[in-house]
Scaffold this active site. Structure first.
Site, PDB file in Angstrom:
ATOM      1  N   LYS A 188      29.826  37.228  44.670  1.00 37.74           N
ATOM      2  CA  LYS A 188      29.067  35.989  44.475  1.00 37.74           C
ATOM      3  C   LYS A 188      29.507  35.433  43.124  1.00 37.74           C
ATOM      4  CE  LYS A 188      25.912  33.972  42.793  1.00 37.74           C
ATOM      5  NZ  LYS A 188      26.080  32.761  41.970  1.00 37.74           N
ATOM      6  N   GLU A 241      27.219  44.676  32.920  1.00 34.53           N
ATOM      7  CA  GLU A 241      28.012  44.252  31.751  1.00 34.53           C
ATOM      8  C   GLU A 241      27.342  42.982  31.246  1.00 34.53           C
ATOM      9  OE1 GLU A 241      30.429  46.099  30.692  1.00 34.53           O
ATOM     10  OE2 GLU A 241      30.796  47.338  32.457  1.00 34.53           O
ATOM     11  N   CYS A 269      31.407  36.977  25.651  1.00 34.44           N
ATOM     12  CA  CYS A 269      30.316  37.931  25.402  1.00 34.44           C
ATOM     13  C   CYS A 269      30.571  38.822  24.196  1.00 34.44           C
ATOM     14  CB  CYS A 269      30.117  38.791  26.636  1.00 34.44           C
ATOM     15  SG  CYS A 269      31.657  39.504  27.229  1.00 34.44           S
ATOM     16  N   GLU A 285      21.958  35.736  21.382  1.00 35.71           N
ATOM     17  CA  GLU A 285      23.269  35.266  21.839  1.00 35.71           C
ATOM     18  C   GLU A 285      23.184  33.768  22.134  1.00 35.71           C
ATOM     19  OE1 GLU A 285      24.589  36.393  25.817  1.00 35.71           O
ATOM     20  OE2 GLU A 285      26.563  36.814  24.999  1.00 35.71           O
TER      21      GLU A 285
HETATM   22  P1  NAD Z   1      23.784  34.520  34.192  1.00 33.38           P
HETATM   23  O1  NAD Z   1      23.137  35.824  33.998  1.00 33.38           O
HETATM   24  O2  NAD Z   1      22.976  33.289  34.116  1.00 33.38           O
HETATM   25  O3  NAD Z   1      24.521  34.470  35.624  1.00 33.38           O
HETATM   26  C1  NAD Z   1      25.419  35.447  36.035  1.00 33.38           C
HETATM   27  C2  NAD Z   1      25.471  35.462  37.539  1.00 33.38           C
HETATM   28  O4  NAD Z   1      24.186  35.828  38.045  1.00 33.38           O
HETATM   29  C3  NAD Z   1      25.818  34.134  38.184  1.00 33.38           C
HETATM   30  O5  NAD Z   1      26.666  34.355  39.292  1.00 33.38           O
HETATM   31  C4  NAD Z   1      24.474  33.615  38.642  1.00 33.38           C
HETATM   32  O6  NAD Z   1      24.557  32.746  39.748  1.00 33.38           O
HETATM   33  C5  NAD Z   1      23.801  34.908  39.043  1.00 33.38           C
HETATM   34  N1  NAD Z   1      22.338  34.833  39.089  1.00 33.38           N
HETATM   35  C6  NAD Z   1      21.510  33.973  38.440  1.00 33.38           C
HETATM   36  N2  NAD Z   1      20.228  34.234  38.752  1.00 33.38           N
HETATM   37  C7  NAD Z   1      20.239  35.276  39.607  1.00 33.38           C
HETATM   38  C8  NAD Z   1      19.223  36.025  40.270  1.00 33.38           C
HETATM   39  N3  NAD Z   1      17.925  35.731  40.127  1.00 33.38           N
HETATM   40  N4  NAD Z   1      19.591  37.062  41.057  1.00 33.38           N
HETATM   41  C9  NAD Z   1      20.889  37.386  41.182  1.00 33.38           C
HETATM   42  N5  NAD Z   1      21.898  36.709  40.615  1.00 33.38           N
HETATM   43  C10 NAD Z   1      21.583  35.663  39.816  1.00 33.38           C
HETATM   44  O7  NAD Z   1      24.993  34.519  33.151  1.00 33.38           O
HETATM   45  P2  NAD Z   1      26.013  33.349  32.857  1.00 33.38           P
HETATM   46  O8  NAD Z   1      25.273  32.269  32.153  1.00 33.38           O
HETATM   47  O9  NAD Z   1      26.784  33.025  34.107  1.00 33.38           O
HETATM   48  O10 NAD Z   1      27.034  34.081  31.873  1.00 33.38           O
HETATM   49  C11 NAD Z   1      26.809  34.222  30.524  1.00 33.38           C
HETATM   50  C12 NAD Z   1      26.337  35.622  30.209  1.00 33.38           C
HETATM   51  O11 NAD Z   1      27.247  36.590  30.705  1.00 33.38           O
HETATM   52  C13 NAD Z   1      26.280  35.857  28.712  1.00 33.38           C
HETATM   53  O12 NAD Z   1      25.124  36.576  28.379  1.00 33.38           O
HETATM   54  C14 NAD Z   1      27.531  36.699  28.469  1.00 33.38           C
HETATM   55  O13 NAD Z   1      27.484  37.442  27.289  1.00 33.38           O
HETATM   56  C15 NAD Z   1      27.576  37.543  29.703  1.00 33.38           C
HETATM   57  N6  NAD Z   1      28.907  38.134  29.929  1.00 33.38           N
HETATM   58  C16 NAD Z   1      29.099  39.476  29.719  1.00 33.38           C
HETATM   59  C17 NAD Z   1      30.368  40.050  29.903  1.00 33.38           C
HETATM   60  C18 NAD Z   1      30.618  41.515  29.672  1.00 33.38           C
HETATM   61  O14 NAD Z   1      31.670  42.012  30.054  1.00 33.38           O
HETATM   62  N7  NAD Z   1      29.717  42.248  29.050  1.00 33.38           N
HETATM   63  C19 NAD Z   1      31.432  39.235  30.302  1.00 33.38           C
HETATM   64  C20 NAD Z   1      31.203  37.877  30.495  1.00 33.38           C
HETATM   65  C21 NAD Z   1      29.934  37.337  30.315  1.00 33.38           C
END
Ligand code: NAD
Length: 492
Positions: free
Chosen positions: A189, A264, A298, A395
């Site tokens: 997804k 992650e 991140c 963050e």
């Molecule tokens: P997010 O948590 O908003 O979304 C991530 C994913 O989760 C998306 O595909 C989104 O559609 C899905 N999602 C949203 N609500 C959901 C729910 N209720 N149930 C299941 N899935 C759901 O994150 P984002 O804004 O897309 O990305 C930014 C975040 O990701 C930052 O916190 C960043 O630090 C983190 N990140 C971490 C890493 C790592 O390797 N540690 C890498 C990249 C990004």
């Protein structure tokens, strides 16, 4: 002037609404729903995309389970799977320019970054894990008295992946490659802001001859498709990359089904600069850390702890560098920093700047909205002040760094370790022994020395505390995460 779109990109975007990929077929959402993905550099709609919901996730999980049992993928010797994964990596390379344009358009990142790093790195992940699987021992004898015994490593089954929007294609590679190389099938997804490169990838998977149902991609909103996948009882494992808030929800849902869940999550990385660094060079590298991907990284360094003896000179050097950063559309070859991914993200970054200043942070470099077209642009910002300020703690995920002054090594270590995150920090010093000692004392998955954002295949990456459950990304550990261990024993 923007780089012209390749015919392959134009024809990909013309076939709207873009379908999902389930069981080897490109299909619309069962309910016929769509959502829009926008070009963050202009704010214009790029494409309408099939919006998956629970019914589509059901179909994708069923297809992945069927393929796991019937497509021969799981039972295939690792080297035969490796041939197919190498073929897929070759196709990623062959289509790298089209994929880079799509990624640049969808995320807003400079084309050179997408072409030079994001896209080829997904190909590298496929090759690394395909080769690693070939050389991984799947049977290990155990020497016990009066017993013939061994452990066997087998793939788990259909694995679910929920990924974020900052590095969509690279993270697709990092996540799917170990699972596939181990013989699992996958349901992905992608983030609703950036589904395009994952959908283009499905065409390549089909062309490479990956059996139907081994790779399934269900785009859609987080609260619909994402939640349905997290709550589904069918996947053998779930991997989530994204924010701690959503990660918690995904892990809770997976936990209810007793499904193992990898997380992650976000970060608030620190860079500790001692007084013996090359100020100009370090300023250049840290400026690069918050302009890379417009700070939407991140693990990047967003808390800069600077020794008091060099603080003023460092601040002058880094401010001068950041003032010159050229903002623009990702497809403009002169662009050094693109927009943030969405209007929502732009409001988030600007909101943090406001709250940080309201709590007394000093604006060393103002930042704020940038007039670089109708897109979601923000200027780089530097704040300084109290370590308890919201901008020093949370963050932000934009081109913003928070400056802190320190006197002693212990003070620096304590300041770094008061963060609730634990993804990646760096230590900068000409004294490598000191740098090593401090690097070891910082609580996080990764400590880098005289560099930030260091990645290599074989170098495990992951986070602790609010940053996740310690992933071992891009290392043999990630492959082993996707191999279930089974013990076989026969008393003699
Ligand atoms: P997010 O948590 O908003 O979304 C991530 C994913 O989760 C998306 O595909 C989104 O559609 C899905 N999602 C949203 N609500 C959901 C729910 N209720 N149930 C299941 N899935 C759901 O994150 P984002 O804004 O897309 O990305 C930014 C975040 O990701 C930052 O916190 C960043 O630090 C983190 N990140 C971490 C890493 C790592 O390797 N540690 C890498 C990249 C990004």
């Amino acid at each position: 002037m923007k780089t012209a779109l390749l015919p392959a990109v134009k024809s990909f975007l013309a076939a709207q609404p873009l379908p999902m990929y389930v069981g080897g077929r490109f299909v619309p959402a069962a309910a016929g729903q769509t959502f829009e993905t926008r070009d963050p550099g202009t704010g214009e709609v790029l494409a309408k995309v099939a919006a998956g919901d629970a019914a589509d996730v059901d179909a994708a999980v069923a297809a992945a389970q069927k393929a796991f049992h019937q497509a021969g993928w799981a039972a295939m010797p690792s080297n035969d799977r490796a041939v197919l994964l190498h073929r897929l990596a070759d196709l990623v390379d062959k289509h790298a320019h089209a994929l880079a344009q799509i990624e640049s358009l969808d995320v807003g990142k400079p084309l050179a970054q997408a072409a030079g790093f994001d896209i080829p790195d997904a190909g590298r992940a496929l090759r690394y894990f395909a080769d690693l699987a070939v050389h991984t021992r799947l049977r290990e004898p155990i020497g016990l008295k009066a017993m013939e015994a061994y452990t066997l490593r087998v793939p788990y089954g259909a694995c679910g992946f929920i990924l974020p929007w900052n590095f969509p294609f690279m993270l697709l590679g990092w996540n799917l490659a170990p699972a596939l190389a181990a013989g699992n099938t996958v349901v992905l997804k992608p983030a609703e802001n950036t589904p395009l490169s994952s959908l283009y990838f499905c065409r390549l998977a089909q062309e490479a001859g990956i059996p139907d149902g081994v790779i399934n991609v269900v785009p859609g909103l987080g609260r619909a498709a994402g939640a349905a996948l997290a709550q589904h009882a069918g996947p053998a494992r779930i991997a989530f990359t994204g924010s701690p808030e959503v990660g918690r929800r995904v892990a809770e849902a997976a936990g209810r089904n007793l499904i193992p869940c990898k997380l992650e999550l976000g970060g608030k990385g620190a860079a500790v600069l001692f007084d013996d660094v090359d100020i100009a060079q370090t300023a250049g590298q840290l400026a690069g850390a918050i302009t890379l991907n417009t700070g939407q990284v991140c693990c990047t360094a967003t808390r800069w702890l600077v020794h008091e003896r060099i603080y003023d000179r460092f601040v002058d050097a880094v401010r001068a560098r950041l003032e010159k950063v050229r903002l623009g559309h990702g497809l403009d070859p002169l662009t050094e920093m693109g927009p943030v991914v969405s209007e929502k993200q732009r409001r988030r970054v600007l909101g943090y700047l406001e709250k940080g200043r309201a709590q007394g942070a000093q604006a060393v470099l103002e930042g704020g909205p940038a007039a670089a077209g109708d897109g979601y642009f923000v200027k780089p910002a530097l704040l300084a002040g109290d370590p308890d300020n919201i901008c020093a703690q949370e963050e932000i995920f934009g081109p913003v760094a928070y400056l802190l002054k320190f006197k002693t090594q212990e003070q620096a270590i304590n300041l770094v370790n008061r963060s609730r995150y634990g993804l990646a920090n760096s230590v900068w010093s000409a004294d490598w022994e000191r740098a090593r000692r401090v690097a070891e004392a910082l609580v996080a998955g990764n400590s880098w020395i005289n560099a930030h954002n260091v990645f290599a295949y074989g170098l495990p990456y992951g986070g602790v505390n609010l940053s996740g459950l310690g992933g071992g990304v891009n290392s043999p550990q990630a492959l082993h995460d996707y191999l279930r261990q089974q013990t076989i024993a026969r008393p003699l």
